[in-house]
Scaffold this motif. Structure first.
Motif, mmCIF file in Angstrom:
data_model
loop_
_atom_site.group_PDB
_atom_site.id
_atom_site.type_symbol
_atom_site.label_atom_id
_atom_site.label_comp_id
_atom_site.label_asym_id
_atom_site.label_seq_id
_atom_site.Cartn_x
_atom_site.Cartn_y
_atom_site.Cartn_z
ATOM 1 N N ASP A 1 0.836 -1.207 0.000
ATOM 2 C CA ASP A 1 0.000 0.000 0.000
ATOM 3 C C ASP A 1 0.871 1.258 0.000
ATOM 4 O OD1 ASP A 1 -2.481 -1.349 0.064
ATOM 5 O OD2 ASP A 1 -2.287 -1.651 2.228
ATOM 6 N N ALA A 2 2.004 1.175 0.695
ATOM 7 C CA ALA A 2 2.915 2.321 0.739
ATOM 8 C C ALA A 2 3.543 2.549 -0.630
ATOM 9 C CB ALA A 2 3.989 2.084 1.794
ATOM 10 N N ALA A 3 3.934 1.461 -1.273
ATOM 11 C CA ALA A 3 4.635 1.577 -2.559
ATOM 12 C C ALA A 3 3.764 2.300 -3.588
ATOM 13 C CB ALA A 3 5.029 0.193 -3.067
ATOM 14 N N THR B 1 -5.895 13.622 9.626
ATOM 15 C CA THR B 1 -4.957 13.706 10.743
ATOM 16 C C THR B 1 -3.578 13.252 10.279
ATOM 17 O OG1 THR B 1 -4.659 13.182 13.093
ATOM 18 C CG2 THR B 1 -5.385 11.385 11.680
ATOM 19 N N LEU B 2 -2.546 13.702 10.994
ATOM 20 C CA LEU B 2 -1.172 13.370 10.601
ATOM 21 C C LEU B 2 -0.609 12.275 11.500
ATOM 22 C CD1 LEU B 2 0.358 16.956 10.069
ATOM 23 C CD2 LEU B 2 -0.665 15.420 8.363
ATOM 24 N N SER B 3 0.169 11.379 10.875
ATOM 25 C CA SER B 3 0.831 10.310 11.625
ATOM 26 C C SER B 3 2.162 10.008 10.966
ATOM 27 C CB SER B 3 0.010 9.011 11.593
ATOM 28 O OG SER B 3 -1.292 9.197 12.029
ATOM 29 N N ARG B 4 2.994 9.245 11.685
ATOM 30 C CA ARG B 4 4.258 8.785 11.132
ATOM 31 C C ARG B 4 4.028 7.395 10.538
ATOM 32 N NH1 ARG B 4 8.412 11.927 10.136
ATOM 33 N NH2 ARG B 4 8.299 12.861 12.214
ATOM 34 N N ALA B 5 4.363 7.214 9.263
ATOM 35 C CA ALA B 5 4.127 5.909 8.621
ATOM 36 C C ALA B 5 5.181 4.899 9.064
ATOM 37 C CB ALA B 5 4.171 6.052 7.105
ATOM 38 N N ARG B 6 4.721 3.716 9.415
ATOM 39 C CA ARG B 6 5.623 2.611 9.709
ATOM 40 C C ARG B 6 5.235 1.492 8.742
ATOM 41 N NH1 ARG B 6 7.681 1.060 14.691
ATOM 42 N NH2 ARG B 6 8.626 3.108 14.566
ATOM 43 N N LEU B 7 6.133 1.166 7.791
ATOM 44 C CA LEU B 7 5.806 0.112 6.828
ATOM 45 C C LEU B 7 5.993 -1.228 7.516
ATOM 46 C CD1 LEU B 7 7.277 1.421 3.464
ATOM 47 C CD2 LEU B 7 5.384 2.242 4.865
ATOM 48 N N SER B 8 4.981 -2.077 7.408
ATOM 49 C CA SER B 8 5.029 -3.300 8.213
ATOM 50 C C SER B 8 4.135 -4.378 7.614
ATOM 51 C CB SER B 8 4.558 -2.972 9.622
ATOM 52 O OG SER B 8 4.373 -4.152 10.360
ATOM 53 N N THR C 1 0.482 -5.764 9.349
ATOM 54 C CA THR C 1 -0.891 -5.531 8.896
ATOM 55 C C THR C 1 -1.045 -6.136 7.511
ATOM 56 O OG1 THR C 1 -2.637 -3.887 8.621
ATOM 57 C CG2 THR C 1 -0.429 -3.234 7.913
ATOM 58 N N ARG C 2 -2.300 -6.283 7.072
ATOM 59 C CA ARG C 2 -2.518 -6.902 5.766
ATOM 60 C C ARG C 2 -2.687 -5.813 4.717
ATOM 61 N NH1 ARG C 2 -6.923 -10.875 6.162
ATOM 62 N NH2 ARG C 2 -7.275 -10.245 4.024
ATOM 63 N N PRO C 3 -2.470 -6.159 3.452
ATOM 64 C CA PRO C 3 -2.682 -5.145 2.410
ATOM 65 C C PRO C 3 -4.111 -4.606 2.490
ATOM 66 C CG PRO C 3 -1.607 -7.089 1.482
ATOM 67 C CD PRO C 3 -1.997 -7.447 2.885
ATOM 68 N N GLY C 4 -4.250 -3.314 2.304
ATOM 69 C CA GLY C 4 -5.587 -2.711 2.338
ATOM 70 C C GLY C 4 -6.054 -2.328 3.730
ATOM 71 N N GLN C 5 -5.202 -2.543 4.741
ATOM 72 C CA GLN C 5 -5.630 -2.258 6.113
ATOM 73 C C GLN C 5 -4.543 -1.484 6.858
ATOM 74 O OE1 GLN C 5 -7.304 -5.414 8.884
ATOM 75 N NE2 GLN C 5 -5.210 -5.238 9.625
ATOM 76 N N GLU D 1 -8.180 7.051 3.288
ATOM 77 C CA GLU D 1 -7.084 7.060 2.316
ATOM 78 C C GLU D 1 -5.882 7.692 3.016
ATOM 79 O OE1 GLU D 1 -5.191 5.952 0.272
ATOM 80 O OE2 GLU D 1 -6.063 6.311 -1.709
ATOM 81 N N VAL D 2 -4.707 7.343 2.539
ATOM 82 C CA VAL D 2 -3.472 7.857 3.139
ATOM 83 C C VAL D 2 -2.614 8.440 2.029
ATOM 84 C CG1 VAL D 2 -1.367 7.234 4.395
ATOM 85 C CG2 VAL D 2 -3.533 6.163 5.026
ATOM 86 N N ALA D 3 -2.004 9.596 2.306
ATOM 87 C CA ALA D 3 -1.120 10.207 1.310
ATOM 88 C C ALA D 3 0.105 10.773 2.013
ATOM 89 C CB ALA D 3 -1.862 11.338 0.579
ATOM 90 N N ALA D 4 1.211 10.860 1.256
ATOM 91 C CA ALA D 4 2.408 11.482 1.819
ATOM 92 C C ALA D 4 2.059 12.924 2.162
ATOM 93 C CB ALA D 4 3.542 11.423 0.804
#
Ligand code: MGD
Ligand code: MGD
Ligand code: MO
Length: 699
Positions: free
Chosen positions: A619-621, A640-647, A650-654, A695-698
């Motif tokens: 999802d991040a890619a 709202t703003l958050s710090r992304a942690r790629l991991s 969690t499952r794709p789409g979540q 939805e999430v965006a940079a």
């Protein structure tokens, strides 16, 4: 027979005296505390080693309780707003001036219609004394609107009630003897640490541990198996397990015949749910469902530790209903170490009527406001349907600006210039910022209380360890003084906290002979009663049986069997919304916070660092988001703003957003509840925090 802890407080001559206390927080564990006091100062808070479920260990948060109590930011004087609403600017005033002005303002509103006044409270403390005792009496006498306290657990409660009759279940101390433990919708290491100790003992004894949760949390990491289902699909999984139990005949026919009703219709419904169908809905492999069913059908005793994480979706209550059918099918309730535990609350008999005195309503029937919809309700005009526009809110034991859904509406509602808001608090929280009066409340070390628990079976006493700091007063005392100003003369308004505590434990067989005088010195006392509550049936349902099929539900015009209801917001039910906001979001607790409490304790906030959003690398890619980037999470309700942690936890789409940050400590000044909605669960009128598309965006 009642087991009483008669041990004296351990002598601690060199380092001060030791006071027996209880953890006040909204957590299943309700730990027994030993507070060491030297020269009137609490110097340490430890877990009581002699209390079986606390076993001398505290979570990181509460072991730092003195840091919270003596925090330099404690509100220690009454404060009156001096800046514009929400500016957080206050000047200190005397108690006399504050109480006189608050009483005058409330009296003027009550003279028009007392229902325009609303109490707003929840789980800051779970104590009977500092919770709804003097406060409830005050609002009942006033005739204020009633508050439906739904923000946490009412969906699950309704689900349990339909099938097994109430919040009853296994004794947590028995889990160490289970052969199979399903940890279902719970990150136990975060939110139920003392249960986890028993689960680990079981594991060492050879038990298999399975975690059923949409993300690989700390607990899932340490279980043998993780079933990573999509949020809001638990009822489908439970039905597939029933399907397998039935087709493989892993059933306890004797238990079903003697102690249940509705097996035939349940069987027919379950046969519509082969594992292939559930696998599709839940997004988990068929083989995993089959294996889980085999384990559940063949390992004994089999135990389920559900927690409230799975009921914060549209179908939350029905999911709990479906799961609650499982133990009876395999006869797990026959065993001390088999069955299910979601909450132990109803094992206790508390004297709610004596504490809260609903008789002070004297025949009036005020309207009820659901605390989940506080955002919408504060923005509503008065009309014949709704009743009067809300004109005053008195908040205690809660931080609605941070914890209630659809945060922007909540903020707008509380920002109304024509709303009078009084907040009783330890700290200047987001909600305190928006108050007209901010009143300093004592912490658990400074006041008396008595507690039951929702994860074990001990009554707990909290003795005051130190004098109130500054000008702080217990909630009870604040309402006592306000009652006097308002001219309420009933004797119950003059009762001391000790007198209130003594009434909390009802003289009821369920409590054995436990009373306040004993409890104060022993610190804790276990309820009598068999470990296995339903070994021979005896369910407190209308039929006295475990109700797979519920006449009561049918009479209410609902499905008499547990129903599979998909979330309000997901690709299947709202495809157009999902096209715009393709990510499902859950926002479970961060380990070092307790809801929004402790976020301002520096050492704990440092451990959590920043509001984190776990995002699957796929999802991040596609969104061009790198690990550690600041991201904007948004939907039609806000951002709202958050710090992304790629991991890959969690499952794709979540996405998983750990909460609950104070808005003002979250970059950008909003928090994750900016995105959640105010729709209610299927039963119990609870919130749907984990039923949310974004939805999430940079950034
Ligand atoms: N440290 C800490 N402890 C706490 C709290 C806290 O904030 N911090 N909160 C306290 C409170 S108020 C409560 S009510 C209790 C209980 O607290 P809960 O809210 O039950 O907290 P968790 O144990 O984190 O359980 C939530 C788990 O449910 C999972 N989940 C979310 N949606 C679903 C779903 O649809 N199905 C399934 N199977 N799982 C799902 C989440 O991923 C998470 O791992 O804990 C209390 N203890
Ligand atoms: N997005 C999202 N939102 C959630 C949840 C989630 O998982 N995700 N979880 C939900 C759940 S399960 C719950 S229970 C609610 C919790 O919501 P709340 O019950 O509001 O819990 P807290 O945020 O801990 O706020 C409690 C406040 O009470 C104050 N307090 C503590 N003791 C006292 C006292 O003795 N007197 C006074 N006057 N004040 C006191 C504390 O300082 C604190 O600010 O949040 C819900 N909100
Ligand atoms: Mo909760």
């Amino acid at each position: 027979m009642t087991t009483l802890a008669t041990m004296d407080a351990p002598p601690d001559a060199t380092s001060g005296s030791v006071v027996r206390a209880a953890c006040p927080h909204d957590c299943p564990d309700t730990c027994a505390l030993l507070v060491t006091v030297r020269d009137g100062v609490a110097v340490s808070v430890r877990g009581d080693p002699s209390h079986p479920t606390t076993h001398g260990a505290l979570c990181t948060k509460v072991s730092r309780y003195t840091e919270r109590t003596y925090h330099p930011d404690r509100v220690l004087q009454p404060m009156r707003r001096i800046g514009p609403k929400g500016s957080g600017k206050f000047a200190s005033v005397s108690w006399d001036d504050a109480l006189a002005d608050i009483a005058t303002r409330l009296q003027a509103i009550a003279a028009r219609d007392p229902q325009a006044i609303l109490p707003y409270s929840y789980g800051g403390t779970l104590g009977f004394v500092q919770g709804e005792s003097m406060a409830a009496r005050f609002f009942h006498k006033l005739g204020a609107s009633l508050l439906d306290r739904t923000i946490c657990a009412t969906a699950g409660e309704a689900g349990l009630k339909a099938v097994i009759g109430g919040k009853l279940g296994m004794d947590v101390e028995q889990f160490e003897n289970s052969q199979l433990i399903l940890i279902w919708g719970s990150n136990s290491i975060t939110s139920n640490l003392h249960f986890w100790t028993y689960a680990q003992r079981a594991k060492r004894n050879g038990a298999k541990l399975v975690c059923i949760d949409p993300w690989r949390n700390d607990t899932a990491d340490k279980c043998h198996e993780h079933i990573q289902l999509r949020p809001g699909t638990d009822a489908a999984l439970a039905y597939a397990l029933m399907h397998e139990l039935i087709v493989n005949d892993w059933l306890d026919h004797g238990y079903i015949a003697s102690y249940t009703v509705g097996f035939e219709p349940l069987r027919r419904r379950a046969l519509e749910w082969p594992p292939e169908r559930a696998a599709e809905v839940c997004g988990v492999p068929v083989a995993q469902i089959r294996q889980l069913a085999r384990d559940y059908g063949t390992l004994s005793p089999a135990a389920i530790r559900m927690n409230y994480g799975l009921q914060r979706v549209r179908g939350g209550a029905n999911a709990v209903r479906a799961i609650a059918c499982l133990p009876a099918l395999v006869g797990a309730w026959r065993h001390d170490a088999g069955g299910l535990l979601l909450s132990s609350s109803n094992h206790f008999a508390a004297n709610g009527a004596a504490l809260e005195r609903p008789d002070l309503l004297a025949g009036r029937k005020p309207r009820t406001i659901n605390m989940v919809t506080i955002g919408d309700d504060l923005l509503r005009e008065g009309d014949s349907d709704f009743g009067p526009k809300i004109a005053a809110v008195v908040v205690y034991n809660s931080n609605p600006l941070a914890v209630a859904p659809e945060g922007d509406k909540v903020r707008q509602g509380f920002s109304r210039d024509d709303l009078f808001t009084v907040v009783l608090e330890h700290f200047q929280t987001d909600t305190a910022d928006i108050a007209d009066y901010l009143l300093p409340a004592t912490t658990q070390l400074e006041h008396v209380d008595v507690h039951k628990a929702y994860g074990h079976r001990y009554w707990m006493a909290n003795n005051a360890a130190i004098a109130p700091l500054g000008d702080a007063k217990p909630n009870t005392e604040i309402f006592r003084l306000l009652a006097a100003r308002m001219g309420f003369t009933e004797p119950c308004f003059a009762e001391t906290d000790e007198q209130i505590a003594a009434q909390a434990i009802a003289p009821d067989a369920r409590n054995g002979g436990i009373d306040w005088e004993q409890l104060k010195s022993s610190g804790w006392a276990k309820l009598p009663g068999a470990a296995a509550p339903f070994a021979q049936g005896g369910f407190p349902t209308p039929s006295g049986q475990c109700e797979f099929w519920s006449q009561r539900e049918q009479n209410a015009g609902r499905d008499p069997l547990p129903e599979v209801l998909l979330p309000y917001e997901c690709a299947e039910t709202t495809p157009e919304l999902a096209a715009r906001y393709p990510l499902t979001m859950i926002s479970p607790p961060a380990r070092n916070f307790l809801n929004s409490s402790f976020v301002n304790v520096d050492s704990l906030r440092r451990l959590e660092a920043e509001p984190l959003l776990l995002l699957h690398p796929d999802d991040a890619a596609v969104r061009g988001i790198a690990d550690g980037a600041m991201v904007r999470a948004f939907n039609d309700r806000g951002a709202t703003l958050s710090r992304a942690r790629l991991s890959t936890r969690t499952r794709p789409g979540q996405v998983v957003a750990l909460g609950i940050w104070w808005r003002k400590l979250n970059p950008g000044g909003t928090n994750i509840n900016q995105l959640t909605h105010q729709r209610l669960t299927d039963l119990g009128a609870g919130p749907c925090f984990y039923d949310c598309l974004i939805e999430v965006a940079a950034h």
